[in-house]
Write a protein that holds these residues in place. Structure first.
Motif, mmCIF file in Angstrom:
data_model
loop_
_atom_site.group_PDB
_atom_site.id
_atom_site.type_symbol
_atom_site.label_atom_id
_atom_site.label_comp_id
_atom_site.label_asym_id
_atom_site.label_seq_id
_atom_site.Cartn_x
_atom_site.Cartn_y
_atom_site.Cartn_z
ATOM 1 N N TRP A 605 7.152 0.488 8.734
ATOM 2 C CA TRP A 605 7.827 -0.760 8.709
ATOM 3 C C TRP A 605 7.797 -1.879 10.024
ATOM 4 O O TRP A 605 8.223 -0.957 10.941
ATOM 5 C CB TRP A 605 8.786 -0.759 7.439
ATOM 6 C CG TRP A 605 10.105 0.564 8.261
ATOM 7 C CD1 TRP A 605 10.566 1.607 7.229
ATOM 8 C CD2 TRP A 605 10.930 0.182 9.107
ATOM 9 N NE1 TRP A 605 10.983 1.987 8.009
ATOM 10 C CE2 TRP A 605 11.806 1.195 8.865
ATOM 11 C CE3 TRP A 605 11.538 -0.776 9.869
ATOM 12 C CZ2 TRP A 605 12.892 1.107 10.147
ATOM 13 C CZ3 TRP A 605 12.920 -1.154 10.885
ATOM 14 C CH2 TRP A 605 12.909 0.215 10.773
ATOM 15 N N ASN A 628 -4.768 -6.491 0.959
ATOM 16 C CA ASN A 628 -6.410 -5.716 1.497
ATOM 17 C C ASN A 628 -6.822 -5.362 1.878
ATOM 18 O O ASN A 628 -7.584 -3.682 1.781
ATOM 19 C CB ASN A 628 -5.815 -5.857 3.418
ATOM 20 C CG ASN A 628 -7.096 -6.079 3.778
ATOM 21 O OD1 ASN A 628 -7.901 -6.010 3.622
ATOM 22 N ND2 ASN A 628 -6.228 -6.582 5.104
ATOM 23 N N ILE A 633 -5.172 -1.772 2.623
ATOM 24 C CA ILE A 633 -3.779 -1.779 2.775
ATOM 25 C C ILE A 633 -2.479 -3.242 2.119
ATOM 26 O O ILE A 633 -2.870 -3.692 1.564
ATOM 27 C CB ILE A 633 -3.093 -2.432 4.433
ATOM 28 C CG1 ILE A 633 -3.656 -1.746 5.116
ATOM 29 C CG2 ILE A 633 -1.568 -2.392 4.706
ATOM 30 C CD1 ILE A 633 -2.953 0.412 5.917
ATOM 31 N N LYS A 635 1.052 -4.626 1.459
ATOM 32 C CA LYS A 635 2.443 -4.488 2.307
ATOM 33 C C LYS A 635 3.406 -5.822 1.969
ATOM 34 O O LYS A 635 3.207 -6.240 1.169
ATOM 35 C CB LYS A 635 1.873 -5.711 4.041
ATOM 36 C CG LYS A 635 1.321 -6.164 4.962
ATOM 37 C CD LYS A 635 0.689 -6.745 6.090
ATOM 38 C CE LYS A 635 0.823 -6.358 7.034
ATOM 39 N NZ LYS A 635 0.526 -7.340 8.603
ATOM 40 N N THR A 642 9.459 -5.052 6.455
ATOM 41 C CA THR A 642 7.812 -5.447 5.710
ATOM 42 C C THR A 642 6.987 -3.893 6.644
ATOM 43 O O THR A 642 6.842 -3.454 7.052
ATOM 44 C CB THR A 642 7.120 -6.595 6.384
ATOM 45 O OG1 THR A 642 7.378 -7.532 5.704
ATOM 46 C CG2 THR A 642 5.914 -6.792 5.720
ATOM 47 N N SER A 644 4.411 -1.566 5.488
ATOM 48 C CA SER A 644 2.428 -0.900 4.966
ATOM 49 C C SER A 644 1.764 0.025 4.299
ATOM 50 O O SER A 644 2.560 1.227 4.851
ATOM 51 C CB SER A 644 1.850 -1.282 6.255
ATOM 52 O OG SER A 644 1.858 -3.153 6.977
ATOM 53 N N TYR A 645 1.623 0.475 3.400
ATOM 54 C CA TYR A 645 0.823 1.399 2.586
ATOM 55 C C TYR A 645 -0.634 1.370 2.743
ATOM 56 O O TYR A 645 -1.404 0.463 2.249
ATOM 57 C CB TYR A 645 1.447 0.866 1.145
ATOM 58 C CG TYR A 645 2.650 1.097 0.707
ATOM 59 C CD1 TYR A 645 3.354 2.131 -0.322
ATOM 60 C CD2 TYR A 645 4.055 -0.122 1.767
ATOM 61 C CE1 TYR A 645 4.847 2.043 -0.631
ATOM 62 C CE2 TYR A 645 5.119 -0.074 0.546
ATOM 63 C CZ TYR A 645 5.747 1.120 -0.174
ATOM 64 O OH TYR A 645 7.029 1.033 -0.357
ATOM 65 N N ASP A 646 -1.130 2.612 2.478
ATOM 66 C CA ASP A 646 -2.338 2.756 2.526
ATOM 67 C C ASP A 646 -2.718 2.398 1.164
ATOM 68 O O ASP A 646 -1.440 3.067 0.282
ATOM 69 C CB ASP A 646 -2.373 4.190 3.077
ATOM 70 C CG ASP A 646 -3.920 4.773 2.793
ATOM 71 O OD1 ASP A 646 -4.992 4.750 1.853
ATOM 72 O OD2 ASP A 646 -5.107 4.044 3.531
#
Length: 736
Positions: A605, A628, A633, A635, A642, A644-646
């Motif tokens: 994050w 995305n 990804i 967010k 913030t 970021s998740y795979d």
């Protein structure tokens, strides 16, 4: 080339760009015509090897198109040029280009076989000792071992990532260990389910009453019940549950249980006439907490002098008058060094806590503040004016070689403070509290703040209730509701509920409203209208930030799952301008309100001020900023950071326009809407209603019928939790 379409690629490895030695995640470059970059769990792949990869091509926002590897096979180089390239790459520790050249000159195309199987022969070469030759042999055998293990486990549909964990646990003996006892895979480090291990065992012709199966099932039932809050189980209950689970008679299970107790695999502890069974790990946790508490009672923090004078000074400065129990709490905290401060809303816990903090700081003491969740820590900071951290952050969470979270702060690296204050202790489970106690310096003051009527922790244990009911830990319970709080129906109704009285439902000019209905569809529509139109219009509340729907259950027409589906369709409907992702049966869409539903210590994050870190924890609420699909990804904005998740971690996100009361613990919302119209009896009880009401900061609206509210108030059944802490405290007390 289609995204996510499985492809096969055979090529030589030219470069190892990155490798995580703990979990085997590797990034490699290949010598195919596209110079492909491949990523995945490939712990034993090395430069110079020929590999066959099966996976899908996926774009990366920084590195472009990559192959995400699902499975792979590799073959060692067979010709002299390939062997020389492989050994010169540095893949085998102890062999550089010069040594590689010497070895290939000596053994030719048989070099790898000789290195693996005949270290004595290798040791005859100048510059290579027998120890070095043996180390080289071991490395080659290990590379072969994990490759064979992955192929072996692939037949049972066990992933390469799990194979790495298994190899880390059992090494080159993994296959023989699995065939000896497949149930050895059912442990925290490996994480294979009992059902999967049972399937492997059945293929290996294990009998249903095999001892290793029964022993594994007993341990599994105990650890599975951690999810229900139990740190132990009565012996009779454990035996019956396990026998039913395995479809065996109780005598067979009793026999294995006795053996496990005799060899100390499980711990038996008698409380009164009932024998309770613990895992070693949980027995150690609760007994350690009790022992450490005993030390704190015997050797308390140094008493603060002139407490009464300090109290009078603060009263005069702030033009206030503390109630008698508030003064008692301040005195106990500063004189005995250990205190549980409890009380419902409006009883002055924060005012009391602020006095304690001020006096300690005036005396030059270093005070640390923490709470179980990010929201609770933020609220603690806002009401005290002091920095408060989550417990995980305070203890500096880190990861061991098995990628399991541990804390840098412990007995060998204790917290640097004179006093530690923990808020929302009702949410703290036994394992987390043990970690706090292990990091607490000797002579440090400990003040535990919480509401004993709240729901207990999600994790195993009953810490706050056990500490209070033991009656050996100093406790001050604030019960007097202050005049300004008496003006709030949230406060007065919360206290009525705790006392088994029906809340006032007919007052229309305060902060607690009841909207009656006996029709489920009408209740649903009212909840939606309140969220979308009525509350924003009347109070200026933001639908995302200020309003939270709380429900007792996940299932049913008025359960969280169905409410989220309907609220999402109105608040954040499908749009061609918004990306979305299907995750199981739910749709996650840009603009959705979501909750993290399990601790994830790896998520990266970034805060608004540029600070970076890792870890998003169970119960944190945010909004999806972007999805995305090319980069895979998501967010998510959580307050001031913030994350970021795979896509692989999207399963840990739930829609949170509505959430269960259990999941709301540690959070506080400007407005709470609660649909109550019947439901499962096991979820309609007093302290669940109380917890929901006390989550509301400015307004609560209950939509449903009075009979459901009455049923909850009259049902004072608390979910039974089996735990040992109270009894261990009694045992410690008797030793004095």
């Amino acid at each position: 080339m289609q995204d996510n379409e499985l492809m096969e690629l055979t090529a030589n490895v030219t470069t190892i760009i990155y490798r995580n030695e703990q979990n085997g995640y590797t990034v490699i470059e290949l010598d195919d015509e596209d110079e492909t970059t491949a990523v995945g769990i490939m712990p034993d792949v090395n430069v110079g090897e020929k590999v066959k990869l099966i996976g899908a091509y996926k774009p990366h926002s920084t590195y472009g198109m990559q192959m995400s590897v699902s499975a792979y096979e590799k073959s060692m180089p067979e010709n002299i040029a390939g062997i020389l390239s492989y050994l010169s790459s540095g893949s085998i520790k102890g062999i550089g280009p010069a040594t590689a050249s010497t070895l290939v000159k000596s053994f030719g195309s048989n070099t790898l076989k000789v290195l693996e199987n005949d270290p004595q022969r290798v040791a005859k070469i100048k510059g290579i000792s027998l120890k070095k030759a043996t180390d080289i042999s071991k490395q080659l055998r290990e590379n072969t071992g994990i490759r064979e293990l992955m192929l072996y486990l692939g037949e049972y549909e066990i992933s390469p990532a799990s194979a790495v964990k298994i190899y880390q646990s059992f090494g080159s003996n993994s296959i023989s260990e699995i065939e000896r006892n497949p149930y050895s895979l059912v442990n925290a480090q490996v994480g294979i389910s009992f059902e999967k291990a049972d399937m492997i065992a059945s293929r290996l012709d294990f009998k249903s009453d095999e001892k290793v199966r029964v022993r594994a099932a007993l341990a599994y039932v105990l650890t599975h019940n951690y999810q229900n809050g139990h740190t132990c189980l009565p012996r009779k209950k454990l035996v019956k549950t396990t026998a039913d689970f395995l479809s065996l008679n109780e005598e067979t299970v009793q026999l294995s249980l006795s053996e496990m107790i005799d060899d100390n695999s499980l711990i038996e502890y008698k409380i009164g006439d009932i024998s309770y069974i613990f895992t070693q790990d949980m027995f150690s946790s609760e007994s350690y907490i009790a022992t450490r508490m005993k030390l704190m009672l015997r050797f308390p923090a140094v008493m603060i002098q002139d407490i009464d004078e300090h109290i009078k000074s603060i009263e005069k400065y702030n033009n206030i008058q503390y109630a008698s129990m508030q003064k008692e709490a301040i005195t106990q905290a500063l004189s005995k060094g250990l205190l549980v401060l409890t009380g419902g809303p409006g009883t002055g816990k924060t005012t009391t806590l602020n006095a304690i903090i001020k006096i300690l700081k005036d005396k030059g003491q270093k005070v640390l503040l923490c709470a179980p969740t990010g929201r609770a820590a933020q609220r603690m900071s806002s009401v005290t004016g002091e920095e408060a951290k989550t417990i995980h952050r305070l203890l500096e969470v880190a990861w061991n070689k098995n990628d399991i979270p541990e804390f840098k702060r412990n007995e060998k690296n204790m917290l640097k403070c004179d006093a530690l204050i923990i808020d929302e202790v009702s949410m703290v489970d036994s394992k987390l509290f043990e970690s706090v106690m292990r990091a607490l310096p000797l002579g440090c003051r400990l003040i535990l703040v919480g509401d004993s009527h709240q729901l207990p922790s999600v994790g195993a244990g009953n810490v706050l209730d056990d500490l209070i009911s033991s009656e050996i830990i100093p406790v001050v319970q604030l019960t007097e509701i202050f005049r300004q709080s008496l003006e709030s129906l949230i406060v007065t109704n919360a206290h009525k509920i705790v006392n088994g009285e029906l809340p006032e439902l007919n007052v229309r000019n305060k902060d607690f409203f009841f909207l009656g209905s006996n029709d489920r569809n009408s209740v649903t529509q009212t909840v939606i209208d309140l969220c979308v139109r009525r509350l924003p219009a009347a109070y200026g509340y933001d639908t995302y930030r200020d309003i939270q729907v709380l429900a007792p259950a996940r299932k049913g027409e008025l359960g969280v799952t169905e409410l989220n589906r309907k609220l999402q369709s109105v608040i954040n409907p499908k749009s061609s301008e918004k990306n979305e992702l299907s995750v199981g049966r739910k749709i996650l869409r840009e603009g959705d309100k979501v909750m993290q539903i399990k601790n994830n210590y790896d998520l990266l994050w970034v805060k608004d001020d540029g600070e970076t870190g890792e870890g998003v924890f169970n119960g944190e609420i945010g909004v999806i900023e972007s999805i995305n699909k090319k980069a895979r990804i998501i967010k998510v904005r959580f307050d001031d950071k913030t994350a970021s998740y795979d896509f692989d971690f999207a399963v840990d996100l739930d829609l949170s326009y509505a959430t269960t009361v259990h999941k709301s613990q540690g959070n506080e919302f400007e407005a709470v809407i609660m649909p109550l119209l019947g439901g499962p009896p096991m979820l309609l009880y007093r302290n669940l209603l109380y917890t929901a009401v006390t989550r509301a900061k400015g307004l609560i609206i209950i939509v449903g019928n009075e009979s459901t509210i009455e049923a909850m108030v009259n049902n004072n059944r608390k979910n039974k939790r089996y735990s040992g802490l109270k009894y261990f405290l009694w045992e410690c007390d008797n030793e004095k």
